[in-house]
Design an enzyme around this catalytic site. Structure first.
Site, short mmCIF file in Angstrom:
data_model
loop_
_atom_site.label_atom_id
_atom_site.label_comp_id
_atom_site.label_asym_id
_atom_site.label_seq_id
_atom_site.Cartn_x
_atom_site.Cartn_y
_atom_site.Cartn_z
N HIS A 115 -13.52 7.17 -8.61
CA HIS A 115 -12.20 6.95 -9.22
C HIS A 115 -12.43 6.31 -10.58
CE1 HIS A 115 -8.16 5.77 -10.08
NE2 HIS A 115 -8.54 4.52 -10.20
N ASP A 171 -5.11 10.17 -8.17
CA ASP A 171 -5.71 11.22 -8.99
C ASP A 171 -5.33 12.60 -8.44
OD1 ASP A 171 -7.31 9.22 -10.50
OD2 ASP A 171 -8.23 8.95 -8.54
P1 NAX Z 1 -2.16 -7.14 -10.94
O1 NAX Z 1 -3.04 -7.90 -11.85
O2 NAX Z 1 -0.71 -7.01 -11.27
O3 NAX Z 1 -2.26 -7.79 -9.48
C1 NAX Z 1 -3.45 -8.11 -8.86
C2 NAX Z 1 -3.17 -9.26 -7.92
O4 NAX Z 1 -4.34 -9.49 -7.15
C3 NAX Z 1 -2.80 -10.57 -8.61
O5 NAX Z 1 -1.57 -11.06 -8.09
C4 NAX Z 1 -3.97 -11.48 -8.25
O6 NAX Z 1 -3.57 -12.84 -8.08
C5 NAX Z 1 -4.44 -10.86 -6.94
N1 NAX Z 1 -5.81 -11.21 -6.55
C6 NAX Z 1 -6.90 -11.40 -7.35
N2 NAX Z 1 -7.94 -11.77 -6.62
C7 NAX Z 1 -7.55 -11.83 -5.34
C8 NAX Z 1 -8.20 -12.16 -4.13
N3 NAX Z 1 -9.47 -12.53 -4.12
N4 NAX Z 1 -7.47 -12.09 -2.99
C9 NAX Z 1 -6.18 -11.73 -3.02
N5 NAX Z 1 -5.51 -11.43 -4.13
C10 NAX Z 1 -6.19 -11.46 -5.28
O7 NAX Z 1 -2.84 -5.72 -10.75
P2 NAX Z 1 -2.19 -4.37 -10.22
O8 NAX Z 1 -1.59 -3.64 -11.35
O9 NAX Z 1 -1.36 -4.65 -9.03
O10 NAX Z 1 -3.50 -3.54 -9.82
C11 NAX Z 1 -4.33 -3.96 -8.75
C12 NAX Z 1 -5.63 -3.17 -8.74
O11 NAX Z 1 -5.41 -1.79 -8.56
C13 NAX Z 1 -6.44 -3.28 -10.04
O12 NAX Z 1 -7.79 -3.50 -9.71
C14 NAX Z 1 -6.28 -1.90 -10.66
O13 NAX Z 1 -7.35 -1.58 -11.51
C15 NAX Z 1 -6.24 -1.05 -9.43
N6 NAX Z 1 -5.71 0.32 -9.57
C16 NAX Z 1 -6.27 1.30 -8.83
C17 NAX Z 1 -5.82 2.61 -8.84
C18 NAX Z 1 -6.45 3.67 -8.00
O14 NAX Z 1 -6.05 4.82 -8.12
N7 NAX Z 1 -7.45 3.40 -7.16
C19 NAX Z 1 -4.69 2.99 -9.73
C20 NAX Z 1 -3.83 1.85 -10.16
C21 NAX Z 1 -4.57 0.57 -10.44
O15 NAX Z 1 -5.04 0.63 -11.77
#
Ligand code: NAX
Length: 325
Positions: A187, A159
């Site tokens: 956030h 952000d």
């Molecule tokens: P993806 O869905 O591509 O990847 C998430 C991965 O996490 C998957 O491979 C899944 O198998 C794995 N996972 C789920 N539960 C798990 C656990 N208990 N232990 C280990 N791995 C686990 O999501 P992606 O686009 O990579 O985004 C990841 C996260 O970042 C999401 O929650 C998203 O909302 C968040 N974001 C946060 C941002 C921020 O500024 N704070 C911005 C970008 C993003 O939206």
């Protein structure tokens, strides 16, 4: 030569993971003289995909990468870890209420907090990226009572970077001329990107209030949705880049005369309830993020900060009721 720093990345097979791991391996997380060892945590169904990414990491022949291990058990993944990037989270599915979302994420961040408490290195630093990031960090921290509270942070650097980019475009100056922007609060769409103390080339920023309210603030706060609309996928490379920035700054410090933004445990400053993980303007020194103290807050900023902090209080109360903290 220095022993490798252990870096655990959860959600390693996801899209942020894919963008993040190669930058860590290339030395951008900690510095060009610091070898790293990667510990990837995934859920069992995604371990195979993580193995594919590990093969590609191997194929990068990165001089600073001392190895990659893959786990589906948090206890093992956080054993001896120095830096933990908690990226994997449970996304909101259709029809899911906020409470359900928080509960599902409690099921992820509680055991991870416990595993960090049990096995991480004494100098552990945690960055939560997975949403709802602030409250996920709060959950993890509350299950790691032996780890100092200030080691748990959540990411608002994306952000912050988005705000820098928007202001740079508006003023027609490079981002390097801008200082002292700040993201306050959660956030989420309620976040408050503030230019109240911002400086351009050493002078205070003068932009009209209408642009701030109708353009700048909503553009920054809703940028994630705009990226999804355009790309068909949520921000990944920019999120990975911000995670790199967050940790690099935490370890290596902020430049004199500037600050950045991070969600850190409140010490009660600016009326933010103590212990809440809220975004503030922060400096980093000697491996510690510190909330910038003593800023004057104008009425407009006050109302925006209070609104976002109220949302965080609500999230905290919900996870408290659910017994997650
Ligand atoms: P993806 O869905 O591509 O990847 C998430 C991965 O996490 C998957 O491979 C899944 O198998 C794995 N996972 C789920 N539960 C798990 C656990 N208990 N232990 C280990 N791995 C686990 O999501 P992606 O686009 O990579 O985004 C990841 C996260 O970042 C999401 O929650 C998203 O909302 C968040 N974001 C946060 C941002 C921020 O500024 N704070 C911005 C970008 C993003 O939206």
């Amino acid at each position: 030569t220095q022993a490798p720093v252990n870096v655990t990345v959860t959600g390693a097979a996801g899209q942020i993971g894919y963008a993040l791991l190669f930058r860590i391996a290339s030395g951008q997380l900690l510095g060009q003289d610091v070898p790293v060892k990667l510990r990837l945590l995934e859920i069992p169904q995604a371990v195979k995909a993580a193995e594919g990414t590990a093969m590609e990491l191997e194929d990068g022949a990165f001089p600073l990468l001392a190895g990659t291990d893959i786990f589906d058990d948090p206890k093992q993944a956080f054993e001896g870890t120095n830096i933990a990037l908690l990226v994997g989270a449970r996304p909101r599915s259709k029809g899911m209420e906020r409470g359900d979302l928080l509960e599902a994420n409690g099921g992820i961040f509680k055991p991870q907090g416990e595993a960090i408490n049990a096995g991480a290195a004494d100098d552990i630093k945690v960055l939560v990226v997975g949403n709802p990031a602030n409250t996920n960090a709060l959950i993890a921290r509350s299950h790691a009572p032996d780890v100092p509270a200030d080691r748990f942070t959540a990411m608002t650097r994306l952000d912050h970077n988005r705000a820098l980019a928007q202001l740079s475009k508006k003023l027609g100056v490079p981002v390097t001329e801008l200082k002292k922007l700040a993201i306050w609060g959660n956030h989420s769409a309620t976040q408050y990107p503030s230019v109240q103390h911002a400086e351009v080339s050493g002078k205070s920023v003068d932009v009209d209030q209408a642009w701030l309210e109708n353009d700048f603030i909503p553009t920054v706060a809703k940028r994630g949705a705009a990226i999804i609309e355009a790309r068909g996928l949520s921000s990944a490379a920019s999120a990975a880049s911000a995670a790199i920035d967050h940790v690099f700054t935490w370890v290596n410090g902020t430049p004199a005369g500037d600050w950045t933004s991070a969600a850190v445990a409140s010490d009660g400053s600016y009326g933010v309830p103590e212990g809440l993980i809220s975004s503030f303007p922060v400096t980093a020194e000697n491996g510690q993020y510190k909330i910038v103290q003593g800023l004057e807050i104008d009425d407009f900023s006050r109302a925006r900060i209070d609104a976002s902090v109220a949302e965080l209080v609500e999230e905290r109360d919900t996870v408290q009721k659910l017994g997650l903290i």
